[in-house]
Design a protein around this motif. Structure first.
Motif, PDB file in Angstrom:
ATOM      1  N   ALA A 144       0.871  -1.055  -0.144  1.00 56.42           N
ATOM      2  CA  ALA A 144       0.059   0.047   0.188  1.00 56.42           C
ATOM      3  C   ALA A 144       0.976   0.998  -0.002  1.00 56.42           C
ATOM      4  N   PHE A 145       1.984   1.404   0.716  1.00 57.89           N
ATOM      5  CA  PHE A 145       2.943   2.309   0.833  1.00 57.89           C
ATOM      6  C   PHE A 145       3.571   2.541  -0.545  1.00 57.89           C
ATOM      7  N   ALA A 146       4.122   1.256  -1.232  1.00 57.73           N
ATOM      8  CA  ALA A 146       4.665   1.545  -2.561  1.00 57.73           C
ATOM      9  C   ALA A 146       3.631   2.174  -3.248  1.00 57.73           C
ATOM     10  N   ARG A 147       2.373   1.724  -3.469  1.00 57.79           N
ATOM     11  CA  ARG A 147       1.414   2.182  -4.210  1.00 57.79           C
ATOM     12  C   ARG A 147       1.181   3.863  -4.363  1.00 57.79           C
ATOM     13  N   GLU A 148       1.110   4.287  -3.171  1.00 58.47           N
ATOM     14  CA  GLU A 148       1.258   5.758  -2.584  1.00 58.47           C
ATOM     15  C   GLU A 148       2.358   6.317  -3.272  1.00 58.47           C
ATOM     16  N   GLN A 149       3.501   5.871  -3.384  1.00 62.37           N
ATOM     17  CA  GLN A 149       4.760   6.313  -3.829  1.00 62.37           C
ATOM     18  C   GLN A 149       4.823   6.541  -5.352  1.00 62.37           C
ATOM     19  N   GLY A 150       3.663   5.833  -6.019  1.00 60.21           N
ATOM     20  CA  GLY A 150       3.494   5.975  -7.440  1.00 60.21           C
ATOM     21  C   GLY A 150       4.420   4.936  -8.232  1.00 60.21           C
ATOM     22  N   MET A 151       4.604   3.820  -7.768  1.00 64.37           N
ATOM     23  CA  MET A 151       5.358   2.710  -8.252  1.00 64.37           C
ATOM     24  C   MET A 151       4.658   1.920  -9.120  1.00 64.37           C
ATOM     25  N   SER A 152       5.157   1.254 -10.249  1.00 63.00           N
ATOM     26  CA  SER A 152       4.371   0.636 -11.228  1.00 63.00           C
ATOM     27  C   SER A 152       3.856  -0.609 -10.337  1.00 63.00           C
ATOM     28  N   GLU A 153       2.727  -1.114 -11.120  1.00 62.83           N
ATOM     29  CA  GLU A 153       2.065  -2.378 -10.466  1.00 62.83           C
ATOM     30  C   GLU A 153       3.041  -3.594 -10.276  1.00 62.83           C
ATOM     31  N   PRO A 154       4.001  -3.933 -11.598  1.00 57.62           N
ATOM     32  CA  PRO A 154       4.688  -4.997 -11.408  1.00 57.62           C
ATOM     33  C   PRO A 154       5.831  -4.883 -10.174  1.00 57.62           C
ATOM     34  N   ASP A 155       6.174  -3.528  -9.964  1.00 57.78           N
ATOM     35  CA  ASP A 155       7.145  -3.667  -8.830  1.00 57.78           C
ATOM     36  C   ASP A 155       6.590  -3.500  -7.613  1.00 57.78           C
ATOM     37  N   VAL A 156       5.176  -3.056  -7.257  1.00 58.10           N
ATOM     38  CA  VAL A 156       4.449  -3.091  -6.185  1.00 58.10           C
ATOM     39  C   VAL A 156       4.178  -4.749  -5.729  1.00 58.10           C
ATOM     40  N   ALA A 157       3.764  -5.498  -6.867  1.00 62.10           N
ATOM     41  CA  ALA A 157       3.763  -6.903  -6.446  1.00 62.10           C
ATOM     42  C   ALA A 157       4.996  -7.562  -6.109  1.00 62.10           C
ATOM     43  N   ALA A 158       6.115  -7.082  -6.576  1.00 64.30           N
ATOM     44  CA  ALA A 158       7.248  -7.747  -6.198  1.00 64.30           C
ATOM     45  C   ALA A 158       8.056  -7.146  -4.899  1.00 64.30           C
ATOM     46  N   SER A 159       7.274  -6.285  -4.367  1.00 61.33           N
ATOM     47  CA  SER A 159       7.681  -5.550  -3.147  1.00 61.33           C
ATOM     48  C   SER A 159       7.154  -6.160  -1.805  1.00 61.33           C
ATOM     49  N   GLY A 160       7.452  -6.334  -0.830  1.00 56.78           N
ATOM     50  CA  GLY A 160       6.956  -6.679   0.450  1.00 56.78           C
ATOM     51  C   GLY A 160       7.869  -6.821   1.728  1.00 56.78           C
ATOM     52  N   CYS A 161       7.195  -7.708   2.572  1.00 50.77           N
ATOM     53  CA  CYS A 161       7.855  -7.735   3.735  1.00 50.77           C
ATOM     54  C   CYS A 161       8.842  -9.172   3.441  1.00 50.77           C
ATOM     55  N   VAL A 162      10.189  -9.025   4.075  1.00 52.01           N
ATOM     56  CA  VAL A 162      11.084 -10.030   3.772  1.00 52.01           C
ATOM     57  C   VAL A 162      11.064 -11.032   5.186  1.00 52.01           C
TER      58      VAL A 162
END
Length: 156
Positions: free
Chosen positions: A97-115
């Motif tokens: 959700a934070f990554a989306r707020e930063q305007g990142m692309s959807e593939p990058d948002v989907a590849a981001s998360g908690c390790v």
């Protein structure tokens, strides 16, 4: 037998034609232009890569903090004096959700998360994909950078 005498001007014209160096600098100009383009690509695309890595690290740091702010409020107001446990079950959703707020692309948002995530700390990873400027025109393709950061819940 007649000896043919050439005038001095004709002799000069013959040698000038043989020693003509017109166009000899064109090869050097082409080589220097290619070297300049390679150096420009190195400087511009290298700077862009550094900038994107820093941006990924910054977003990861902020996303980890955002995910760690989701704490157990009942434990926060308890008088035990310890650190409030983090609700780490939805860590991935908060980082995305934070990554989306930063305007990142959807593939990058989907590849981001908690390790990793537990009640005391969360570690977020952000992926950014970008297109190099000059080397992208020559070789095509996109490059990917990653940023990782940890946020912990501490007693205050």
């Amino acid at each position: 037998m007649k000896v043919r005498r050439e005038t001095p001007l004709a002799w000069r014209a013959v040698w000038r034609g043989r020693l003509d160096d017109r166009g000899s600098g064109a090869g050097a100009v082409i080589i220097f232009a290619l070297v300049f383009m390679v150096l420009a690509a190195f400087v511009i695309d290298g700077g862009l890569a550094i900038s994107q890595r820093e941006r990924a690290a910054d977003i990861a740091e902020q996303a980890a903090r955002y995910a760690a702010q989701d704490i157990d409020r009942a434990a926060l107001y308890d008088d035990s004096g310890g650190a409030a446990p983090i609700n780490f079950g939805n860590c991935d959703a908060r980082v995305r959700a934070f990554a989306r707020e930063q305007g990142m692309s959807e593939p990058d948002v989907a590849a981001s998360g908690c390790v990793t995530a537990d009640a005391q700390r969360v570690e977020a990873e952000i992926r950014l994909t970008y297109q190099p400027v000059l080397s992208g025109m020559l070789f095509g393709g996109q490059l990917t950078v990653h940023g990782r950061s940890v946020a912990e819940s501490v007693a205050g």
